[in-house]
Write a protein that holds these residues in place. Structure first.
Motif, PDB file in Angstrom:
ATOM      1  N   GLY A  65       0.808  -1.235   0.058  1.00 50.22           N
ATOM      2  CA  GLY A  65      -0.070  -0.147   0.080  1.00 50.22           C
ATOM      3  C   GLY A  65       1.021   1.114   0.182  1.00 50.22           C
ATOM      4  N   ALA A  66       0.589   2.066  -1.115  1.00 47.72           N
ATOM      5  CA  ALA A  66       1.508   3.371  -0.996  1.00 47.72           C
ATOM      6  C   ALA A  66       1.212   4.222  -0.025  1.00 47.72           C
ATOM      7  CB  ALA A  66       1.117   4.082  -2.438  1.00 47.72           C
ATOM      8  N   VAL A  67       2.055   5.137   0.576  1.00 47.28           N
ATOM      9  CA  VAL A  67       1.963   6.018   1.625  1.00 47.28           C
ATOM     10  C   VAL A  67       1.753   7.346   0.546  1.00 47.28           C
ATOM     11  CG1 VAL A  67       3.040   7.272   3.458  1.00 47.28           C
ATOM     12  CG2 VAL A  67       3.449   5.050   3.204  1.00 47.28           C
ATOM     13  N   LEU A  68       0.533   7.868   0.822  1.00 46.82           N
ATOM     14  CA  LEU A  68      -0.038   8.904   0.096  1.00 46.82           C
ATOM     15  C   LEU A  68      -0.070  10.318   0.885  1.00 46.82           C
ATOM     16  CD1 LEU A  68      -2.574   7.138  -2.263  1.00 46.82           C
ATOM     17  CD2 LEU A  68      -0.007   7.522  -2.805  1.00 46.82           C
ATOM     18  N   ALA A  69       0.056  11.391   0.354  1.00 47.96           N
ATOM     19  CA  ALA A  69      -0.667  12.730   0.921  1.00 47.96           C
ATOM     20  C   ALA A  69      -1.812  12.583   0.851  1.00 47.96           C
ATOM     21  CB  ALA A  69       0.272  13.871   0.317  1.00 47.96           C
ATOM     22  N   TYR A  70      -2.587  13.123   1.927  1.00 52.26           N
ATOM     23  CA  TYR A  70      -3.992  13.047   2.066  1.00 52.26           C
ATOM     24  C   TYR A  70      -4.550  14.321   1.636  1.00 52.26           C
ATOM     25  CZ  TYR A  70      -8.508  12.017   4.370  1.00 52.26           C
ATOM     26  OH  TYR A  70      -9.823  11.835   4.706  1.00 52.26           O
ATOM     27  N   THR A  99      -7.231  21.775   3.290  1.00 53.14           N
ATOM     28  CA  THR A  99      -8.177  21.816   4.623  1.00 53.14           C
ATOM     29  C   THR A  99      -7.321  21.034   5.636  1.00 53.14           C
ATOM     30  OG1 THR A  99      -9.294  19.767   4.020  1.00 53.14           O
ATOM     31  CG2 THR A  99     -10.142  21.794   3.254  1.00 53.14           C
ATOM     32  N   PHE A 100      -6.288  20.550   5.476  1.00 49.66           N
ATOM     33  CA  PHE A 100      -5.294  19.887   6.403  1.00 49.66           C
ATOM     34  C   PHE A 100      -4.069  20.361   6.062  1.00 49.66           C
ATOM     35  CE2 PHE A 100      -4.388  18.005   2.607  1.00 49.66           C
ATOM     36  CZ  PHE A 100      -2.931  17.607   2.519  1.00 49.66           C
ATOM     37  N   ARG A 101      -2.982  19.820   7.094  1.00 50.05           N
ATOM     38  CA  ARG A 101      -1.593  20.169   7.153  1.00 50.05           C
ATOM     39  C   ARG A 101      -0.828  19.111   7.509  1.00 50.05           C
ATOM     40  NH1 ARG A 101       0.986  24.227  10.861  1.00 50.05           N
ATOM     41  NH2 ARG A 101       3.077  22.934  10.848  1.00 50.05           N
ATOM     42  N   SER A 102       0.001  18.568   6.601  1.00 51.32           N
ATOM     43  CA  SER A 102       1.197  17.422   6.899  1.00 51.32           C
ATOM     44  C   SER A 102       0.555  16.153   7.263  1.00 51.32           C
ATOM     45  CB  SER A 102       2.167  17.987   8.156  1.00 51.32           C
ATOM     46  OG  SER A 102       3.224  17.248   8.187  1.00 51.32           O
ATOM     47  N   VAL A 103      -0.405  15.679   6.634  1.00 53.38           N
ATOM     48  CA  VAL A 103      -1.127  14.230   6.574  1.00 53.38           C
ATOM     49  C   VAL A 103      -0.642  13.381   5.619  1.00 53.38           C
ATOM     50  CG1 VAL A 103      -3.164  13.256   7.194  1.00 53.38           C
ATOM     51  CG2 VAL A 103      -2.953  15.555   7.875  1.00 53.38           C
ATOM     52  N   THR A 104      -0.579  11.965   6.008  1.00 56.78           N
ATOM     53  CA  THR A 104      -0.504  10.716   4.933  1.00 56.78           C
ATOM     54  C   THR A 104      -1.265   9.923   5.285  1.00 56.78           C
ATOM     55  OG1 THR A 104       1.503   9.815   6.114  1.00 56.78           O
ATOM     56  CG2 THR A 104       2.039  11.313   4.414  1.00 56.78           C
ATOM     57  N   ARG A 105      -1.637   9.044   4.599  1.00 57.30           N
ATOM     58  CA  ARG A 105      -2.685   7.992   4.547  1.00 57.30           C
ATOM     59  C   ARG A 105      -2.104   6.672   3.921  1.00 57.30           C
ATOM     60  NH1 ARG A 105      -8.141   7.971   1.183  1.00 57.30           N
ATOM     61  NH2 ARG A 105      -6.504   7.753  -0.320  1.00 57.30           N
ATOM     62  N   GLN A 106      -2.241   5.778   4.549  1.00 54.72           N
ATOM     63  CA  GLN A 106      -2.007   4.469   3.845  1.00 54.72           C
ATOM     64  C   GLN A 106      -3.319   3.248   4.011  1.00 54.72           C
ATOM     65  OE1 GLN A 106       1.496   2.139   5.151  1.00 54.72           O
ATOM     66  NE2 GLN A 106       1.729   0.981   3.510  1.00 54.72           N
ATOM     67  N   TYR A 163      -4.312   3.799   7.765  1.00 49.30           N
ATOM     68  CA  TYR A 163      -3.086   4.403   8.688  1.00 49.30           C
ATOM     69  C   TYR A 163      -2.976   5.481   8.366  1.00 49.30           C
ATOM     70  CZ  TYR A 163       0.973   5.292  11.446  1.00 49.30           C
ATOM     71  OH  TYR A 163       2.075   6.104  12.109  1.00 49.30           O
ATOM     72  N   PHE A 164      -3.172   6.683   8.969  1.00 49.97           N
ATOM     73  CA  PHE A 164      -2.941   8.136   8.996  1.00 49.97           C
ATOM     74  C   PHE A 164      -1.804   8.541   9.601  1.00 49.97           C
ATOM     75  CE2 PHE A 164      -7.342   7.786   7.823  1.00 49.97           C
ATOM     76  CZ  PHE A 164      -7.414   8.597   6.696  1.00 49.97           C
ATOM     77  N   GLU A 165      -0.816   9.383   9.197  1.00 52.64           N
ATOM     78  CA  GLU A 165       0.283   9.900  10.011  1.00 52.64           C
ATOM     79  C   GLU A 165       0.126  11.503   9.752  1.00 52.64           C
ATOM     80  OE1 GLU A 165       3.626   7.475  10.931  1.00 52.64           O
ATOM     81  OE2 GLU A 165       4.789   8.950   9.754  1.00 52.64           O
ATOM     82  N   VAL A 166       0.179  12.267  10.942  1.00 51.91           N
ATOM     83  CA  VAL A 166       0.075  13.549  11.026  1.00 51.91           C
ATOM     84  C   VAL A 166       1.248  14.015  11.679  1.00 51.91           C
ATOM     85  CG1 VAL A 166      -1.221  15.504  11.922  1.00 51.91           C
ATOM     86  CG2 VAL A 166      -2.374  13.316  11.494  1.00 51.91           C
ATOM     87  N   GLY A 167       2.093  15.019  10.550  1.00 53.29           N
ATOM     88  CA  GLY A 167       3.311  15.524  10.882  1.00 53.29           C
ATOM     89  C   GLY A 167       3.360  16.419  12.291  1.00 53.29           C
ATOM     90  N   PRO A 168       4.377  16.855  12.910  1.00 59.91           N
ATOM     91  CA  PRO A 168       4.439  17.495  13.995  1.00 59.91           C
ATOM     92  C   PRO A 168       3.652  18.875  13.598  1.00 59.91           C
ATOM     93  CG  PRO A 168       6.633  16.470  13.889  1.00 59.91           C
ATOM     94  CD  PRO A 168       5.889  16.102  12.784  1.00 59.91           C
TER      95      PRO A 168
END
Length: 154
Positions: A23-28, A34-41, A56-61
């Motif tokens: 599964g690719a890790v993609l910018a969400y 409407t968001f800042r610094s989020v990826t989704r897999q 799985y979401f990852e939100v940067g600092p």
């Protein structure tokens, strides 16, 4: 990635911490702003016959997800880092392995700590409606609570 000859993937290994095979890790929502610094897999989908998707979401600092609501529900489990969330009208501090239930039509937004990312699993229906963003009246209602006003990012 493991699959059976008759069906979809039955096992996904982590290829490195918090990144799973297949599964690719993609910018969400890369284009909507409407968001800042989020990826989704996407980890599982409709192909597994459960009617649900696990992402799985990852939100940067210092980052945040979109402030939105919709008919479908979410179950969210933080598994990395630190952060907080708006769930309907409450700000909740997230701890690893908490279980957060976002009800249908409940406003929600997830934010990472300023100095640490936030990673979470999110389960939703595979067949789901599109998010609704807040309009002027919605924002005014949300901002009546000073804690919510200080928390939300739009």
């Amino acid at each position: 990635m493991t699959s059976t000859s008759a069906g979809p993937v039955t096992h996904r290994r982590q290829s490195r911490p918090f990144v799973w095979e297949g599964g690719a890790v993609l910018a969400y929502k890369e284009a909507d702003g409407t968001f800042r610094s989020v990826t989704r897999q996407v980890l599982t989908g409709a192909e597994h016959g459960q009617g649900t998707c696990l992402r799985y979401f990852e939100v940067g600092p210092g980052g945040y997800t979109t402030l939105e609501r919709h008919e479908h529900t979410h179950v969210v489990i933080p598994i990395r880092g630190r952060g907080s969330a708006l769930v309907v009208d409450r700000i909740v501090r997230l701890a690893l392995h908490d279980v957060v239930f976002v009800p249908g039509w409940g406003w929600h937004q997830f934010r990472a700590a300023d100095d640490e990312l936030l990673g979470f699993l999110c389960a939703v229906r595979a067949d789901r409606d599109r998010p609704v963003l807040p309009g002027g009246e919605d924002l005014a209602a949300l901002r009546r609570d000073p804690r919510v006003a200080a928390f939300i990012r739009v």
